[in-house]
Scaffold this motif. Structure first.
Motif, PDB file in Angstrom:
ATOM      1  N   ASN A 134      65.429  39.164  -6.708  1.00 21.02           N
ATOM      2  CA  ASN A 134      64.651  39.387  -5.732  1.00 21.02           C
ATOM      3  C   ASN A 134      64.885  40.703  -4.989  1.00 21.02           C
ATOM      4  O   ASN A 134      63.969  41.359  -4.798  1.00 21.02           O
ATOM      5  N   GLU A 135      66.058  41.029  -5.144  1.00 21.96           N
ATOM      6  CA  GLU A 135      66.411  42.314  -4.518  1.00 21.96           C
ATOM      7  C   GLU A 135      65.828  43.377  -5.177  1.00 21.96           C
ATOM      8  O   GLU A 135      65.642  44.318  -4.782  1.00 21.96           O
ATOM      9  N   ARG A 136      65.969  43.309  -6.574  1.00 23.04           N
ATOM     10  CA  ARG A 136      65.622  44.505  -7.472  1.00 23.04           C
ATOM     11  C   ARG A 136      64.192  44.453  -7.306  1.00 23.04           C
ATOM     12  O   ARG A 136      63.732  45.581  -7.403  1.00 23.04           O
ATOM     13  N   LEU A 137      63.473  43.398  -7.303  1.00 26.59           N
ATOM     14  CA  LEU A 137      61.892  43.451  -7.060  1.00 26.59           C
ATOM     15  C   LEU A 137      61.463  43.898  -5.823  1.00 26.59           C
ATOM     16  O   LEU A 137      60.705  44.907  -5.954  1.00 26.59           O
ATOM     17  N   THR A 138      62.365  43.899  -4.787  1.00 30.77           N
ATOM     18  CA  THR A 138      62.119  44.217  -3.457  1.00 30.77           C
ATOM     19  C   THR A 138      62.243  45.661  -3.339  1.00 30.77           C
ATOM     20  O   THR A 138      61.267  46.513  -2.849  1.00 30.77           O
ATOM     21  N   CYS A 139      63.234  46.333  -3.941  1.00 29.27           N
ATOM     22  CA  CYS A 139      63.535  47.787  -3.964  1.00 29.27           C
ATOM     23  C   CYS A 139      62.513  48.450  -4.684  1.00 29.27           C
ATOM     24  O   CYS A 139      61.760  49.505  -4.296  1.00 29.27           O
TER      25      CYS A 139
END
Length: 95
Positions: free
Chosen positions: A15-20
């Motif tokens: 989720n963090e990678r996608l958000t970035c």
């Protein structure tokens, strides 16, 4: 229990990678990418702060950690964007 915790951490990292990636993509399509990221982070910060100020169930410690994490994430997003632009500038033109 360890497997469930591992899966939860993995899901959060994805989720963090996608958000970035989404934030960088959206910023790259704005008039002022740097300002876009700053504004988005500031709005998220305000939302977290408001949750604490409204007396919701969010604890002050959890909110503090979330705000610190948000700041770290903003720095990472900005830094990666700068490094990518710098590599494009440093790369010699193809002939």
């Amino acid at each position: 229990m360890n497997l469930m915790l591992s899966q939860a951490v993995t899901a959060m990292r994805v989720n963090e990678r996608l958000t970035c990636r989404l934030l960088r993509w959206a910023a790259s399509h704005s008039q002022d990418p740097h300002r876009f990221i700053e504004k988005t982070v500031e709005e998220a910060r305000n939302d977290l702060q408001q949750a604490v100020d409204d007396g919701s169930t969010t604890s002050a410690i959890a909110a503090g950690e979330a705000l610190e994490y948000l700041d770290d994430l903003a720095v990472e997003i900005k830094t990666k964007g700068r490094r990518k632009r710098q590599r494009q500038v440093d790369r010699p033109a193809a002939r």
